[in-house]
Design an enzyme around this catalytic site. Structure first.
Site, PDB file in Angstrom:
ATOM      1  N   GLU A 283       0.823  -1.212   0.000  1.00  9.20           N
ATOM      2  CA  GLU A 283       0.000   0.000   0.000  1.00  9.20           C
ATOM      3  C   GLU A 283       0.854   1.257   0.000  1.00  9.20           C
ATOM      4  O   GLU A 283       0.423   2.309  -0.470  1.00  9.20           O
ATOM      5  CB  GLU A 283      -0.931   0.006   1.227  1.00  9.20           C
ATOM      6  N   HIS A 304       8.414 -26.870  -1.466  1.00  4.60           N
ATOM      7  CA  HIS A 304       7.772 -28.035  -2.087  1.00  4.60           C
ATOM      8  C   HIS A 304       6.570 -27.627  -2.935  1.00  4.60           C
ATOM      9  O   HIS A 304       5.797 -28.473  -3.364  1.00  4.60           O
ATOM     10  CB  HIS A 304       7.364 -29.038  -1.007  1.00  4.60           C
ATOM     11  N   LYS A 418     -14.271   0.204  -3.481  1.00  6.44           N
ATOM     12  CA  LYS A 418     -15.323   0.567  -2.511  1.00  6.44           C
ATOM     13  C   LYS A 418     -16.424   1.348  -3.203  1.00  6.44           C
ATOM     14  O   LYS A 418     -17.615   1.097  -2.977  1.00  6.44           O
ATOM     15  CB  LYS A 418     -14.730   1.422  -1.383  1.00  6.44           C
TER      16      LYS A 418
HETATM   17  O1  PA5 Z   1      -3.648   0.976   6.128  1.00  2.30           O
HETATM   18  C1  PA5 Z   1      -4.758   1.461   5.961  1.00  2.30           C
HETATM   19  O2  PA5 Z   1      -4.956   2.693   6.036  1.00  2.30           O
HETATM   20  C2  PA5 Z   1      -5.947   0.580   5.671  1.00  2.30           C
HETATM   21  O3  PA5 Z   1      -5.583  -0.745   5.539  1.00  2.30           O
HETATM   22  C3  PA5 Z   1      -6.958   0.697   6.818  1.00  2.30           C
HETATM   23  O4  PA5 Z   1      -6.338   0.336   8.035  1.00  2.30           O
HETATM   24  C4  PA5 Z   1      -8.163  -0.201   6.560  1.00  2.30           C
HETATM   25  O5  PA5 Z   1      -8.760   0.132   5.345  1.00  2.30           O
HETATM   26  C5  PA5 Z   1      -9.174  -0.072   7.685  1.00  2.30           C
HETATM   27  O6  PA5 Z   1      -9.560   1.260   7.834  1.00  2.30           O
HETATM   28  P1  PA5 Z   1     -10.266   1.746   9.157  1.00  2.30           P
HETATM   29  O7  PA5 Z   1      -9.310   1.607  10.271  1.00  2.30           O
HETATM   30  O8  PA5 Z   1     -10.645   3.160   8.886  1.00  2.30           O
HETATM   31  O9  PA5 Z   1     -11.475   0.860   9.341  1.00  2.30           O
END
Ligand code: PA5
Length: 432
Positions: A283, A304, A418
């Site tokens: 990310e 394996h 989303k």
């Molecule tokens: O790293 C990030 O920002 C995302 O993976 C969020 O943690 C994830 O989408 C969950 O978001 P939230 O904590 O707002 O529910």
């Protein structure tokens, strides 16, 4: 202390290549610690590691003790950065089968899937059990944990009554904003903070990671000391800094066309830590048409299955192997007088010794096969070592992403799916 060995990259990259990157790594590290790079409003994670417990940590420990004394199970509700860190720490420190151990509450994870089967399985597992929930969401609006929260809250209220249920609900969220903060204030749930300047994937050393870890019986003060020591050790501005070597090594390989990084360990309990790392780097770096694709493997098991591909498939990958110092307690291979399995040649040898030879054999096979290998050497698995490793990868990731020329702290691409899903679901405000 963590060290990084880049000697298995020679052949693919040279010492002059590495040294030519020195100014760029210097600039990337400086940008990060001086808070002058893109995404600098999310640098709060740099200040999370502390040697002395904060008042928030003391509250976390008190809540964890309450959960440990009154509940059979803690359900941790969250997804992505609000889930992978605590699961990584709990599995690495307590083992993949931690829920089968006596003495500690079971820790289940929910709100990280939309699977009906997974939900129904959880409901069955909770039948007849005293349980608490820790809802973790910075925004408080993420669909998967919101659905699980609604249902678990009802289950608690049916089981304990509305008032008593409140004592079983712990909320970790933004200090002021969001639906979850509002819900917690209205209902009077105990809350913990995800600092506004800490993004999900960098939040494991906040209450996000610390409350589930403490409930699982992990000494969170030790984890924090490990992270604080790492912060001190990794502040060097030179290639003596292991974070520099890791960030520079992987970026040089990327510039040579190695677009996939396989994070491997010989510890099965490392699986979720690898997934945490995968989110952190994936990310943080995968944007603007750039980024090393982060993959994971568990050795020797995956030798394996993936071993053939690693050895002779397309030469577009490199490996990062995380090694832990061997266990102090040895397991020895015994003699069998009939030796039908032909293993007596290993009599008296420790399992560690066999594992070490498997590692060395694999290392030379893979480098011979054109797969450069970065080695990250950590201490024996313990609370401190895990804190150290979390901070090492976070810092390396920040430096590495700035080297790549991307903002390590945003994730604009995640919104796309989303939006589509909300349109299809008919969520208000998302008309087609
Ligand atoms: O790293 C990030 O920002 C995302 O993976 C969020 O943690 C994830 O989408 C969950 O978001 P939230 O904590 O707002 O529910």
């Amino acid at each position: 202390m963590i060290s990084v060995d880049i000697s298995n990259l020679w052949g693919e990259v040279s010492l002059p290549d590495l040294l030519s990157l020195e100014q760029e790594v210097f600039a990337a590290h400086k940008l990060l610690v001086e808070g002058k790079g893109p995404g600098n409003e999310y640098l709060g994670w740099l200040n999370l590691p502390v040697f002395e417990p904060t008042s928030e940590m003391k509250r976390i420990r008190a809540a964890a003790n309450y959960i440990r004394e009154t509940c059979d199970v803690l359900v941790v509700v969250g997804i992505g950065g609000s889930y992978l860190g605590p699961r990584a720490a709990i599995e690495l420190l307590k083992g993949q089968n931690h829920n089968l151990r006596r003495g500690d509450p079971q820790i289940f994870f929910a709100g990280n899937t939309l699977s009906t089967r997974a939900w129904q399985e959880l409901c069955q597992l909770l039948e007849g059990k005293d349980f608490a929930i820790n809802i973790i969401s910075k925004s408080g609006t993420t669909t998967e944990p919101a659905i699980a929260t609604r249902a678990l809250k009802w289950m608690l209220e049916r089981k304990y009554g509305a008032e008593k249920a409140k004592k079983h609900i712990f909320v970790t969220t933004d200090p002021v904003r969001g639906a979850l903060r509002q819900m917690a204030s209205d209902a009077g749930y105990e809350t913990f903070v995800i600092p506004h300047d800490v993004g999900g994937r960098y939040s494991v050393l906040s209450a996000v990671g610390l409350l589930p870890m403490a409930a699982a019986g992990i000494d969170i003060q030790e984890v924090m000391i490990g992270a604080a020591q790492a912060k001190r050790d990794l502040s060097l501005f030179s290639f003596e800094n292991p974070a520099w070597l890791y960030a520079a090594g992987r970026n040089l390989l990327y510039r040579r066309g190695k677009a996939l990084e396989l994070l491997c360990s010989y510890e099965p309990a490392f699986g979720y830590f690898a997934r945490w790392w995968q989110q952190l780097f994936g990310e943080s770096e995968g944007k603007d048409g750039k980024g090393i694709f982060p993959c994971t493997a568990e050795f020797t098991a995956d030798l394996h299955s993936l071993g053939q591909m690693i050895q002779q498939g397309e030469r577009n990958l490199f490996e990062t192997v995380v090694r832990f110092a061997p266990c102090r307690r040895k397991t020895l291979i015994e003699k069998d007088y009939r030796d039908l399995d032909g293993l007596n040649y290993l009599e008296g040898k420790s399992l560690d010794f066999v594992e070490e030879q498997a590692f060395l054999g694999t290392l030379s096979a893979h480098t011979d096969g054109g797969v450069p290998v970065l080695l990250v050497q950590a201490d024996e698995i313990c609370d401190r070592a895990v804190g150290e490793l979390f901070f090492f990868f976070e810092l390396s990731c920040g430096i590495s992403a700035y080297l790549l020329g991307v903002n390590p702290f945003n994730q604009p691409g995640v919104e796309h799916y989303k939006r589509n899903m909300f349109q299809l679901l008919g969520k208000p405000g998302y008309a087609r």
